[in-house]
Design a protein around this motif. Structure first.
Motif, short mmCIF file in Angstrom:
data_model
loop_
_atom_site.label_atom_id
_atom_site.label_comp_id
_atom_site.label_asym_id
_atom_site.label_seq_id
_atom_site.Cartn_x
_atom_site.Cartn_y
_atom_site.Cartn_z
N LEU A 8 -35.31 23.81 5.11
CA LEU A 8 -34.32 22.73 5.21
C LEU A 8 -33.31 22.73 4.08
O LEU A 8 -32.16 22.38 4.30
CB LEU A 8 -35.05 21.39 5.28
N PRO A 9 -33.65 23.15 2.83
CA PRO A 9 -32.59 23.18 1.82
C PRO A 9 -31.48 24.14 2.16
O PRO A 9 -30.37 23.99 1.67
CB PRO A 9 -33.32 23.64 0.56
N GLU A 10 -31.77 25.14 2.99
CA GLU A 10 -30.74 26.12 3.30
C GLU A 10 -30.22 25.95 4.72
O GLU A 10 -29.60 26.86 5.25
CB GLU A 10 -31.30 27.53 3.15
N ALA A 11 -30.45 24.77 5.31
CA ALA A 11 -30.14 24.59 6.72
C ALA A 11 -28.65 24.79 6.98
O ALA A 11 -27.87 23.87 6.88
CB ALA A 11 -30.57 23.20 7.14
N GLU A 12 -28.28 26.01 7.32
CA GLU A 12 -26.84 26.28 7.37
C GLU A 12 -26.16 25.58 8.54
O GLU A 12 -25.00 25.20 8.42
CB GLU A 12 -26.57 27.78 7.39
N GLY A 38 -34.34 24.52 -9.98
CA GLY A 38 -33.28 25.45 -9.60
C GLY A 38 -32.49 24.91 -8.43
O GLY A 38 -31.26 24.89 -8.44
N VAL A 39 -33.23 24.44 -7.41
CA VAL A 39 -32.58 23.89 -6.21
C VAL A 39 -31.80 22.63 -6.56
O VAL A 39 -30.63 22.47 -6.21
CB VAL A 39 -33.65 23.59 -5.15
N MET A 40 -32.47 21.76 -7.30
CA MET A 40 -31.89 20.43 -7.57
C MET A 40 -30.64 20.56 -8.45
O MET A 40 -29.60 19.96 -8.15
CB MET A 40 -32.97 19.61 -8.29
N ILE A 41 -30.73 21.34 -9.52
CA ILE A 41 -29.58 21.48 -10.42
C ILE A 41 -28.43 22.18 -9.69
O ILE A 41 -27.27 21.78 -9.81
CB ILE A 41 -30.00 22.25 -11.69
N GLY A 42 -28.78 23.21 -8.91
CA GLY A 42 -27.74 23.91 -8.16
C GLY A 42 -27.00 22.97 -7.24
O GLY A 42 -25.77 22.97 -7.17
N SER A 84 -28.61 18.41 0.58
CA SER A 84 -29.54 19.49 0.84
C SER A 84 -30.52 19.66 -0.31
O SER A 84 -31.72 19.89 -0.10
CB SER A 84 -28.74 20.76 1.05
N ALA A 85 -30.01 19.53 -1.55
CA ALA A 85 -30.89 19.66 -2.70
C ALA A 85 -31.92 18.54 -2.70
O ALA A 85 -33.09 18.76 -3.04
CB ALA A 85 -30.07 19.64 -3.99
N CYS A 86 -31.50 17.32 -2.29
CA CYS A 86 -32.46 16.21 -2.21
C CYS A 86 -33.54 16.52 -1.20
O CYS A 86 -34.73 16.31 -1.45
CB CYS A 86 -31.75 14.93 -1.80
#
Lengths: 171, 349
Positions: free
Chosen positions: B226-230, B140-144, B156-158
């Motif tokens: 960290l994926p959402e590190a705004e 989900g994270v990666m494809i998004g 961020s996805a990485c």
């Protein structure tokens, strides 16, 4: 080196010992601190329902006062406009006609009196400058409007209602 | 026996459909109120009041938030891959809901002479299923991030993908130590063993700690968000998402949080069992209902801990995060596994 205040703390650059390196004790300590905040008194007030008491010197929106007989005090002398550092106040004077003695206190009055609340810095100099005690600053604040011209307050916004005859404010 | 000769057990099918619907509804409802709870907990910790306008105590706030998300403008970037762009949040939501299939929500209820198990599927590979679903969640994270066609989202996805993969290893290793004691991969068996014996958190305190930390990382919750590190990446992998597609990502995070909490309660804190549950002298159905309540109570405690930690611990730097995962948690999990094995061997003589 001389420090500027007596509160300066030297930086501790010693390598961390095992207890500090474990990191978790520090996390637990921090969690204790945040948990204690849950039970503390809230710093916020429920604004529209509760209002915070103002200090006696608070300066909010202006009013134009009347005397005890309900006549306008302002004589359009222009001292408030001169004193205003933001040049927010404009006025036009007019002469009192016979038969208007119950409306205006002196021979001259302000036919138009406007304060631009977008310019006003609420310094209170107008209040201090007024020799007739006509302009005062209230505890009302937070004016809101959808248009800029709505912030130019005319006499009908500023004059307090006549205590003897509440519908005397001219549109 | 041929397929046609099998008598279809309609009661069984209805029972499962009702159970699946109930589990889905409950997890969606809890995820909704987690958003409200999070804002409230944040407010309390920061000496504020939190949402209190919509309804009494603001309890209608999730509906207001949801309504707002539905009515926001929906934007799909011109140069994005439209199919994958829509697929991303769908996968996130789908995998978040899948975990609930193998969790025992309670013991057996006896309704009209039928024993109804409160578990959608009591499969003997329950935990493998959960690990598999968690592994899928990273798609989900990666494809998004990939479909957005945006460097920040991709970066961020990485980060998110490598984080989830890194923390899956110690999580799996800490679970292996748990299997070594339980001897079963079925969550129902694990709970029943804890009902008869002691809760596994007493036998596996280190394993539980590792599992807890990894669960935080898998849910992308602070300090591992960290994926959402705004503030570093403009919002992270869902930077390009708007309206309900963003809502799905955020919602999936809350469902994940709920599922992790249920898992921790089930695996380490006795699931639906509570002390002296069999010596209360109540009817079996009553005990089962109390058991469900016990499970939810434990779950809510963990959800609160999730939120509590979020407003306490600051976010890790990326290299610190990787170092913690690979240099600390994996060796610790391996050590935990070795010690568990040694103790089991010693006790067998």
């Amino acid at each position: 080196m001389q420090t500027l205040t007596n509160r300066a703390q030297p930086v501790d650059r010693r390598p961390m010992n095992l207890w500090e390196k474990l990191y978790l004790p520090a996390v637990v300590k921090g969690m204790g601190i945040t948990l204690s905040h849950i039970f503390k008194k809230k710093a916020t007030v429920n604004y529209p329902e509760e209002t915070r008491p103002f200090s006696p010197v608070f300066r909010g929106l202006h009013i134009l006062n009347r005397d005890e007989e309900g006549r306008e005090r302002c004589t359009a002398c222009g001292l408030c406009a001169v004193a205003c550092p933001a040049e927010a106040i404009t006025m036009e004077a007019a002469e009192r006609l016979p038969g208007e003695e119950h409306l205006y206190r002196e021979e001259k009055y302000a036919a138009r009196y406007e304060i631009n609340m977008l310019r006003c810095i609420f310094c209170g100099f107008c209040e201090e400058a007024c020799p007739k005690q006509a302009i005062y600053m209230t505890e009302t604040f937070a004016p809101a409007n959808y248009q800029r011209k709505g912030f130019i307050y005319g006499k009908d916004d500023l004059l307090i209602p006549d205590p003897n005859n509440p519908i005397t404010v001219k549109k | 026996m041929t397929l046609l000769n099998i008598a279809i057990d309609w009661a069984f099918i209805i029972e499962k459909i009702v159970l699946i619907s109930a589990v889905l509804a409950v997890s969606l409802l809890i995820a909704m109120y987690e958003t409200y709870g999070e804002r409230k907990v944040a407010a309390w910790i920061q000496d504020r009041r939190g949402p209190n306008r919509a309804g009494p105590f603001g309890i209608l706030q999730p509906l207001a938030d949801g309504g707002k998300l539905f009515f926001k403008e929906e934007i799909i970037p011109t140069n994005s891959n439209r199919f994958l762009f829509v697929l991303g949040p769908s996968i996130a939501m789908f995998t978040a809901c899948l975990t609930s299939a193998v969790i025992p929500w309670g013991d057996v209820l006896t309704i009209a002479g039928r024993e109804v198990s409160l578990q959608v599927a009591d499969v003997n590979i329950g935990l493998l299923w959960i690990l598999m679903v968690i592994g899928l969640g990273v798609y989900g994270v990666m494809i998004g991030g990939w479909a957005s066609n945006n460097k920040f989202s991709l970066l961020s996805a990485c980060r998110g993908a490598s984080q989830v993969i890194s923390y899956e290893l110690p999580m799996g290793l800490s679970l292996i130590a748990l299997f070594m004691i339980s001897g079963s991969l079925s969550l129902k068996d694990i709970v029943e063993q804890q009902r008869e014996g002691v809760w596994y958190v007493l036998l596996q305190p280190l394993g539980f700690l590792i599992f807890l930390i990894c669960a935080f990382a898998e849910c992308n919750r602070t300090p591992f968000d960290l994926p959402e590190a705004e503030n570093e990446l403009n919002g992270g992998f869902h930077l390009e998402y708007s309206s309900m597609k963003l809502g799905f990502y955020l919602f999936a995070e809350y469902i994940n949080m709920f599922m992790s909490s249920v898992l921790m309660a089930t695996l380490y804190w006795g699931g639906y069992s509570f002390p002296y549950m069999d010596s209360l002298g109540l009817s079996p159905n009553m005990v089962t209902i109390l058991g469900i309540l016990a499970l939810f109570l434990k779950t809510f405690v963990f959800i609160f801990i999730f939120m509590w930690v979020r407003w306490t611990v600051p976010r890790f730097r990326y290299d610190q995060l990787m170092k913690l995962g690979w240099h600390v948690l994996i060796p610790l999990a391996l050590l935990n596994m070795l010690v568990t094995g040694a103790v089991i061997l010693y006790r067998q003589g």
